[in-house]
Design a protein around this motif. Structure first.
Motif, PDB file in Angstrom:
ATOM      1  N   GLY A  65       0.825  -1.212   0.000  1.00 17.00           N
ATOM      2  CA  GLY A  65       0.000   0.000   0.000  1.00 17.00           C
ATOM      3  C   GLY A  65       0.855   1.257   0.000  1.00 17.00           C
ATOM      4  N   LEU A  66       2.012   1.172   0.641  1.00 22.46           N
ATOM      5  CA  LEU A  66       2.917   2.329   0.663  1.00 22.46           C
ATOM      6  C   LEU A  66       3.896   2.273  -0.497  1.00 22.46           C
ATOM      7  N   ARG A  67       3.709   1.272  -1.347  1.00 17.21           N
ATOM      8  CA  ARG A  67       4.576   1.033  -2.497  1.00 17.21           C
ATOM      9  C   ARG A  67       6.050   0.932  -2.099  1.00 17.21           C
ATOM     10  N   VAL A  68       6.293   0.254  -0.976  1.00 20.94           N
ATOM     11  CA  VAL A  68       7.666  -0.077  -0.597  1.00 20.94           C
ATOM     12  C   VAL A  68       7.982  -1.409  -1.255  1.00 20.94           C
ATOM     13  N   THR A  69       8.679  -1.343  -2.382  1.00 17.56           N
ATOM     14  CA  THR A  69       8.849  -2.565  -3.172  1.00 17.56           C
ATOM     15  C   THR A  69      10.300  -2.955  -3.334  1.00 17.56           C
ATOM     16  N   THR A  70      11.208  -2.179  -2.707  1.00 16.51           N
ATOM     17  CA  THR A  70      12.614  -2.451  -2.992  1.00 16.51           C
ATOM     18  C   THR A  70      13.188  -3.584  -2.149  1.00 16.51           C
ATOM     19  N   VAL A  71      12.479  -4.029  -1.114  1.00 11.93           N
ATOM     20  CA  VAL A  71      13.062  -5.088  -0.285  1.00 11.93           C
ATOM     21  C   VAL A  71      12.989  -6.412  -1.039  1.00 11.93           C
ATOM     22  N   ARG A  72      14.059  -7.197  -0.863  1.00 12.23           N
ATOM     23  CA  ARG A  72      14.124  -8.466  -1.579  1.00 12.23           C
ATOM     24  C   ARG A  72      13.139  -9.468  -1.019  1.00 12.23           C
ATOM     25  N   SER A  73      13.105  -9.562   0.280  1.00  7.15           N
ATOM     26  CA  SER A  73      12.181 -10.488   0.911  1.00  7.15           C
ATOM     27  C   SER A  73      11.676  -9.854   2.197  1.00  7.15           C
ATOM     28  N   ILE A  74      10.378 -10.006   2.430  1.00  5.99           N
ATOM     29  CA  ILE A  74       9.775  -9.440   3.633  1.00  5.99           C
ATOM     30  C   ILE A  74      10.269 -10.175   4.870  1.00  5.99           C
ATOM     31  N   ARG A  75      10.928 -11.315   4.642  1.00  7.01           N
ATOM     32  CA  ARG A  75      11.420 -12.123   5.756  1.00  7.01           C
ATOM     33  C   ARG A  75      12.904 -11.921   6.005  1.00  7.01           C
ATOM     34  N   GLN A  76      13.510 -10.927   5.384  1.00  6.21           N
ATOM     35  CA  GLN A  76      14.928 -10.737   5.622  1.00  6.21           C
ATOM     36  C   GLN A  76      15.132  -9.918   6.883  1.00  6.21           C
TER      37      GLN A  76
ATOM     38  N   ASP B  66      10.659  12.283  13.107  1.00  3.57           N
ATOM     39  CA  ASP B  66      11.758  13.101  13.607  1.00  3.57           C
ATOM     40  C   ASP B  66      12.960  12.922  12.683  1.00  3.57           C
ATOM     41  N   GLU B  67      13.315  13.950  11.967  1.00  2.21           N
ATOM     42  CA  GLU B  67      14.479  13.946  11.075  1.00  2.21           C
ATOM     43  C   GLU B  67      14.530  12.676  10.225  1.00  2.21           C
ATOM     44  N   PRO B  68      13.519  12.413   9.432  1.00  2.00           N
ATOM     45  CA  PRO B  68      13.487  11.125   8.724  1.00  2.00           C
ATOM     46  C   PRO B  68      14.579  10.970   7.684  1.00  2.00           C
ATOM     47  N   THR B  69      15.181  12.054   7.230  1.00  2.66           N
ATOM     48  CA  THR B  69      16.170  11.927   6.154  1.00  2.66           C
ATOM     49  C   THR B  69      17.576  12.266   6.617  1.00  2.66           C
ATOM     50  N   ALA B  70      17.745  12.447   7.928  1.00  7.51           N
ATOM     51  CA  ALA B  70      19.029  12.974   8.424  1.00  7.51           C
ATOM     52  C   ALA B  70      20.211  12.102   8.039  1.00  7.51           C
ATOM     53  N   ALA B  71      20.016  10.768   8.029  1.00  4.06           N
ATOM     54  CA  ALA B  71      21.173   9.891   7.815  1.00  4.06           C
ATOM     55  C   ALA B  71      21.185   9.281   6.416  1.00  4.06           C
ATOM     56  N   LEU B  72      20.420   9.863   5.504  1.00  9.92           N
ATOM     57  CA  LEU B  72      20.223   9.185   4.221  1.00  9.92           C
ATOM     58  C   LEU B  72      20.940   9.878   3.066  1.00  9.92           C
ATOM     59  N   GLY B  73      21.247   9.074   2.057  1.00  9.79           N
ATOM     60  CA  GLY B  73      21.808   9.609   0.828  1.00  9.79           C
ATOM     61  C   GLY B  73      20.718  10.153  -0.082  1.00  9.79           C
ATOM     62  N   VAL B  74      21.105  10.578  -1.265  1.00 10.69           N
ATOM     63  CA  VAL B  74      20.174  11.269  -2.159  1.00 10.69           C
ATOM     64  C   VAL B  74      19.018  10.362  -2.578  1.00 10.69           C
ATOM     65  N   VAL B  75      19.363   9.158  -3.028  1.00  8.49           N
ATOM     66  CA  VAL B  75      18.329   8.255  -3.530  1.00  8.49           C
ATOM     67  C   VAL B  75      17.389   7.828  -2.398  1.00  8.49           C
ATOM     68  N   GLN B  76      18.002   7.505  -1.286  1.00  5.66           N
ATOM     69  CA  GLN B  76      17.211   7.050  -0.137  1.00  5.66           C
ATOM     70  C   GLN B  76      16.308   8.176   0.356  1.00  5.66           C
ATOM     71  N   THR B  77      16.831   9.405   0.341  1.00  2.00           N
ATOM     72  CA  THR B  77      16.035  10.544   0.782  1.00  2.00           C
ATOM     73  C   THR B  77      14.798  10.700  -0.097  1.00  2.00           C
ATOM     74  N   LYS B  78      15.002  10.554  -1.399  1.00  5.61           N
ATOM     75  CA  LYS B  78      13.874  10.699  -2.317  1.00  5.61           C
ATOM     76  C   LYS B  78      12.827   9.626  -2.020  1.00  5.61           C
ATOM     77  N   MET B  79      13.313   8.436  -1.745  1.00  4.07           N
ATOM     78  CA  MET B  79      12.416   7.323  -1.443  1.00  4.07           C
ATOM     79  C   MET B  79      11.559   7.634  -0.207  1.00  4.07           C
ATOM     80  N   VAL B  80      12.195   8.206   0.816  1.00  6.82           N
ATOM     81  CA  VAL B  80      11.462   8.502   2.053  1.00  6.82           C
ATOM     82  C   VAL B  80      10.496   9.672   1.827  1.00  6.82           C
ATOM     83  N   LEU B  81      10.942  10.675   1.057  1.00  6.64           N
ATOM     84  CA  LEU B  81      10.056  11.817   0.800  1.00  6.64           C
ATOM     85  C   LEU B  81       8.823  11.370   0.005  1.00  6.64           C
ATOM     86  N   ASP B  82       9.046  10.463  -0.950  1.00  4.24           N
ATOM     87  CA  ASP B  82       7.906   9.930  -1.706  1.00  4.24           C
ATOM     88  C   ASP B  82       6.941   9.205  -0.777  1.00  4.24           C
TER      89      ASP B  82
END
Lengths: 265, 451
Positions: free
Chosen positions: A138-149, A178-194
């Motif tokens: 539902g949140l379109r989080v699709t990048t994880v390989r397995s939900i069981r990892q 709280d500071e959701p993007t503080a420790a993230l790189g560019v691509v990861q930040t975009k993912m969280v903002l989306d």
């Protein structure tokens, strides 16, 4: 539930309305007459320098601190948030900066930690896995390989996504990050903002605490700026520019007139 | 909605200090268990190989250690007696104590704590049982005596757990004190009654006999086969049906071939064990059949596996071991879970040392409670349980116990003196801890670099 929905019909009341909130620790006045509106379906960015009171305000909303004075309205109704349980019951979930995920557990186990579903006394893994999968889809989080990892094998952005999914799985109405993007790189930040935008599109109220003005202007519908324990300004994001936000953050006001485009006035 | 974080617990969270660095995808892949991503056997093998290359070796070291022990001792043992049926059953019996003690220690290790007292706490419980069944004195029926012994051990563990959680004392120190106190109490219990410090299990009382049989009694060979068949078919069906159901409903499940291999392995182990045990191992007359101690160890293994992997309680034990702060914010009662774990640890140790009493045919002040703790820790770690918390299974204790038992047995056959046994066991423990630390460092640095 019926009373609440009836209440919502009443007007375009913000989901959470805070009026004249005071909080002091001994002689230190941490919050002073704070007013803040958090409307549904909008992202409100809370900006402010270190020590401005962002965290204290967040913790008052999450029920970790109790305010000394002031009123809090939830869907127009006055409420008292005395502890974290109260805030969770209203539908407020907070995603803290350190995310609070157990590295050795997998995604499903983390999302259900403390609220596991059982069948005949044992963990109902199938049921939980299905629900977690739905929420992530539902949140379109699709990048994880397995939900069981295990969470240890996830990237920072994926962890943030799991923490957010964990927060929204319980029918929450307001998500504070709280500071959701503080420790993230560019691509990861975009993912969280989306992800934050998707929460908004689902009709949730989102409050994002951030120092990063790029992110703030990218994602926020509204901006509130705190300075020395006060909310000095809150308005639509389009009425600010970087310069004015920085000025509010550092001085609590505008030195020159016309620095902010005030709409409709 | 019922369980939410407690207010005070949420305050004062240190911010994560994870710097933004680029990803290392091959390391990320290696940390995903292969059965999660593999759609076929070939993929599984490739994923597994990637995992081993990245330092996540799983049960591989323990299997390698077992093979090494078998080869070395079979070659050097007099008349190549190491792999004879009689000696292997002997090895199982000696290992049973290490296995159960290692499963006990597992509770503390998964929490990221340690319990140094289990040797003497278990011995205190076992001595209580052995004293209570003596016909000359109390003559309790065996179920009551065993229950009383396990209760004594459990209460001791719960007291230690309470001190550790409520007073926030380090488990290392509390259980070190518990080690000394339990040692003293154990010697005191031995001195009770007219046995001059050596209450034994000889004699004609049924109660004595039953406790003796825990280790030395055998199940009829035919019944052994039937029981093994029932267990294998039962477990096999459970695994197959559950994997199949998950596969059909689109949940994460291993490929069918893998499920079948898993079941096949269980069947092979069962057949080999029963074959060994059903060989006549007496010098004169007949002595055959599966010793009681094997089903006893299996029951402990299955019970603790279900508790740790299929119940809320077990999930919380792992969560606390992995990230206590996350567990606290999830509304988990940390003190309760921890205290109970120390109680379970001592309870299991009580079972282990009761088996030891049966093996020794009684209890005496010669019991090496301190040494056995170290063997238990060594067995758990060799098996794959992490000393740093959050990782480990009861099965690891059983595998590691077999390794320690193998060394113990092989050294005994060589008639090497105790000093060599200590040295070799110490070296094996060091090796296991090194593997644990290195693999952990590998994965920890991996998860920081990958953001």
């Amino acid at each position: 539930m019926s009373a609440a929905s009836a209440e919502r019909v009443a007007s375009n009341e913000p989901l959470l309305k805070i009026r004249e909130l005071d909080k002091h620790f001994g002689p230190v006045q941490a919050l002073y007459h704070v007013d803040l509106d958090l409307p549904s379906g909008q992202v409100t960015a809370l900006c402010g320098d270190n020590g401005a009171g962002k965290t204290v305000l967040t913790k008052c909303i999450a029920g970790i601190y109790q305010a000394d004075h002031g009123q809090v309205f939830w869907q127009g109704q006055p409420v008292h948030i005395r502890n974290a349980r109260d805030s969770a019951r209203l539908g407020i979930e907070t995603v803290y900066q350190d995310l609070a995920l157990a590295d050795n557990l997998d995604i499903v186990q983390n999302m259900f930690l403390g609220r596991e579903r059982l069948s005949t006394g044992l963990l109902d893994e199938d049921n939980m896995e299905r629900a977690a999968k739905e929420t992530l889809a539902g949140l379109r989080v699709t990048t994880v390989r397995s939900i069981r990892q295990p969470v240890a094998s996830l990237s920072g952005g994926q962890r943030q996504s799991v923490a957010v999914a964990k927060a929204v799985m319980w029918n929450s109405k307001l998500v504070i990050m709280d500071e959701p993007t503080a420790a993230l790189g560019v691509v990861q930040t975009k993912m969280v903002l989306d992800l934050i935008k998707r929460l908004r599109d689902r009709g949730l109220a989102v409050m994002v605490i951030s120092h990063n003005l790029n992110d703030v202007f990218e994602v926020a519908d509204r901006i509130a700026v705190m300075y020395l324990g006060r909310v000095v300004v809150q308005d639509k994001a389009s009425t600010f520019d970087r310069q004015s936000v920085v000025e509010y953050m550092t001085t609590g006001g505008l030195s020159r007139s016309g620095g902010r485009r005030t709409e409709g006035s | 909605m019922a369980d939410v974080p407690k207010a005070a617990d949420l305050a004062g969270i240190p911010p994560e200090q994870a710097p933004d660095l680029t990803a290392a995808p091959e390391a990320a892949q290696a940390e995903v268990p292969p059965e999660l991503v593999a759609q076929s056997l070939g993929e599984y093998v490739r994923a597994y190989a990637a995992r081993i290359r990245a330092g996540e070796s799983g049960v591989l070291p323990v299997i390698a250690a077992m093979l090494a022990i078998v080869v070395v001792f079979e070659v050097v043992s007099p008349n190549h007696v190491f792999l004879s049926a009689g000696n292997l059953v002997n090895l199982f019996q000696q290992s049973a104590v290490f296995m159960v003690l290692a499963m006990a220690e597992g509770f503390a290790l998964i929490l990221g704590e340690i319990d140094l007292s289990i040797g003497f706490v278990g011995a205190l419980g076992a001595a209580t049982t052995v004293q209570l069944v003596q016909p000359q004195t109390t003559n309790w029926p065996w179920p009551a005596a065993i229950a009383a012994g396990l209760l004594v051990a459990t209460v001791f563990g719960l007291i230690q757990g309470t001190l550790i959680t409520r007073l926030r004392l380090p488990s290392f120190i509390v259980t070190l004190a518990g080690y000394l106190i339990a040692n003293g109490l154990f010697l005191q219990v031995l001195l009770l009654g007219p046995f001059s410090g050596f209450p034994n299990l000889l004699g004609f009382s049924d109660n004595l006999k039953l406790i003796y049989n825990l280790m030395w009694g055998s199940i009829d060979p035919t019944i052994s086969w039937i029981a093994a068949g029932v267990v294998v078919v039962g477990i096999g069906l459970l695994i197959f049906l559950s994997d199949n159901r998950r596969r059909r409903s689109g949940l994460v499940a291993p490929p069918t071939s893998l499920t079948l291999i898993k079941i096949g392995l269980i069947a092979v182990v069962a057949v080999v064990v029963v074959l060994i045990c059903n060989t006549n191992r007496a010098n004169a007359g007949t002595l055959e059949g599966v010793p009681w101690m094997i089903p006893i160890v299996l029951v402990v293994l299955v019970a603790w596996t279900i508790l740790l992997q299929r119940t809320r309680y077990g999930r919380y034990v792992y969560a606390i071991g992995g990230n206590p702060e996350a567990a606290r914010r999830a509304g988990i009662n940390l003190s309760l879970v921890r205290t109970a774990a120390f109680g379970l640890c001592s309870f299991t140790a009580g079972i282990g040392m009761l088996l030891y009493a049966s093996l020794l045919n009684g209890m005496s002040s010669n019991v090496q409670g301190g040494q056995y703790v170290l063997y238990a820790v060594a067995a758990a770690v060799i098996g794959g349980t992490s000393l740093f918390g959050g990782r480990g299974k009861p099965l690891h204790g059983v595998l590691g116990g077999l390794v320690i038992g193998g060394i113990y047995n092989g050294m005994f056959l060589e008639q090497l003196s105790f000093q060599w046994e200590y040295i070799v066991t110490g070296l094996v423990l060091l090796g296991a801890v090194t593997i644990d630390a290195v693999s952990r460092r590998g994965s920890a640095s991996g998860s920081v670099t990958r953001v």
